[in-house]
Write a protein that holds these residues in place. Structure first.
Motif, PDB file in Angstrom:
ATOM      1  N   PRO A  50       0.815  -1.221   0.000  1.00  0.00           N
ATOM      2  CA  PRO A  50       0.000   0.000   0.000  1.00  0.00           C
ATOM      3  C   PRO A  50       0.851   1.275   0.000  1.00  0.00           C
ATOM      4  O   PRO A  50       0.375   2.344  -0.318  1.00  0.00           O
ATOM      5  N   PHE A  51       2.130   1.134   0.355  1.00  0.00           N
ATOM      6  CA  PHE A  51       3.023   2.288   0.447  1.00  0.00           C
ATOM      7  C   PHE A  51       3.956   2.385  -0.757  1.00  0.00           C
ATOM      8  O   PHE A  51       4.856   3.213  -0.784  1.00  0.00           O
ATOM      9  N   GLY A  52       3.758   1.517  -1.722  1.00  0.00           N
ATOM     10  CA  GLY A  52       4.626   1.489  -2.889  1.00  0.00           C
ATOM     11  C   GLY A  52       5.748   0.478  -2.704  1.00  0.00           C
ATOM     12  O   GLY A  52       5.844  -0.194  -1.680  1.00  0.00           O
ATOM     13  N   ALA A  53       6.586   0.385  -3.694  1.00  0.00           N
ATOM     14  CA  ALA A  53       7.714  -0.544  -3.643  1.00  0.00           C
ATOM     15  C   ALA A  53       8.769  -0.025  -2.671  1.00  0.00           C
ATOM     16  O   ALA A  53       8.930   1.181  -2.507  1.00  0.00           O
ATOM     17  N   TYR A  54       9.471  -0.943  -2.022  1.00  0.00           N
ATOM     18  CA  TYR A  54      10.532  -0.556  -1.091  1.00  0.00           C
ATOM     19  C   TYR A  54      11.492  -1.719  -0.878  1.00  0.00           C
ATOM     20  O   TYR A  54      11.176  -2.871  -1.164  1.00  0.00           O
ATOM     21  N   TRP A  55      12.653  -1.391  -0.362  1.00  0.00           N
ATOM     22  CA  TRP A  55      13.642  -2.375   0.051  1.00  0.00           C
ATOM     23  C   TRP A  55      13.638  -2.420   1.571  1.00  0.00           C
ATOM     24  O   TRP A  55      13.541  -1.390   2.231  1.00  0.00           O
ATOM     25  N   SER A  56      13.760  -3.612   2.134  1.00  0.00           N
ATOM     26  CA  SER A  56      13.961  -3.717   3.575  1.00  0.00           C
ATOM     27  C   SER A  56      15.278  -4.439   3.819  1.00  0.00           C
ATOM     28  O   SER A  56      15.630  -5.375   3.119  1.00  0.00           O
TER      29      SER A  56
END
Length: 122
Positions: A50-56
């Motif tokens: 829901p917050f867009g693509a991301y790296w963790s």
């Protein structure tokens, strides 16, 4: 209902894991998700949330590398620590620069100002 809510951490395809899902924190079930990422994908790309693509980044060693290499890893493009969809803040408020989203040397100057207030002695 998301995949992460319906299943346990070991039954979801790795590419479907989205540790940004607030329900795992509200239900206090976040530990197995991060444990799996540390074991199988310590630098994990989540393409759909829901917050867009991301790296963790999930291991202590790698987090330290990211945190200390501002030439490669930068917060200058912004980061959000609140639920933007539920926020009453304007786009201008959300774009406001703060020291958390600054890189050195600007970050260091701002951090020095607040450091005494958050020191262990306080």
């Amino acid at each position: 209902m998301s995949e992460i809510e319906k299943k346990d951490a070991n039954s979801v395809a790795l590419e479907q894991i989205a540790v940004s899902d607030p329900r795992i924190f509200g239900d206090d079930t976040w530990q197995p998700w991060f444990e799996r990422l540390r074991a199988e994908s310590p630098v994990h790309y989540c393409a759909d949330s829901p917050f867009g693509a991301y790296w963790s980044v999930t291991t202590h060693h790698l987090i330290k590398q990211v945190d200390s290499n501002h030439g490669v890893f930068s917060s200058a493009q912004g980061m959000t620590l609140l639920d933007v969809e539920d926020s009453s803040l304007s786009e201008e408020d959300l774009a406001m620069e703060n020291f958390i989203t600054m890189d050195p040397p600007e970050h260091d100057v701002q951090r020095a100002t607040v450091a005494p207030a958050v020191a262990p002695s306080n």
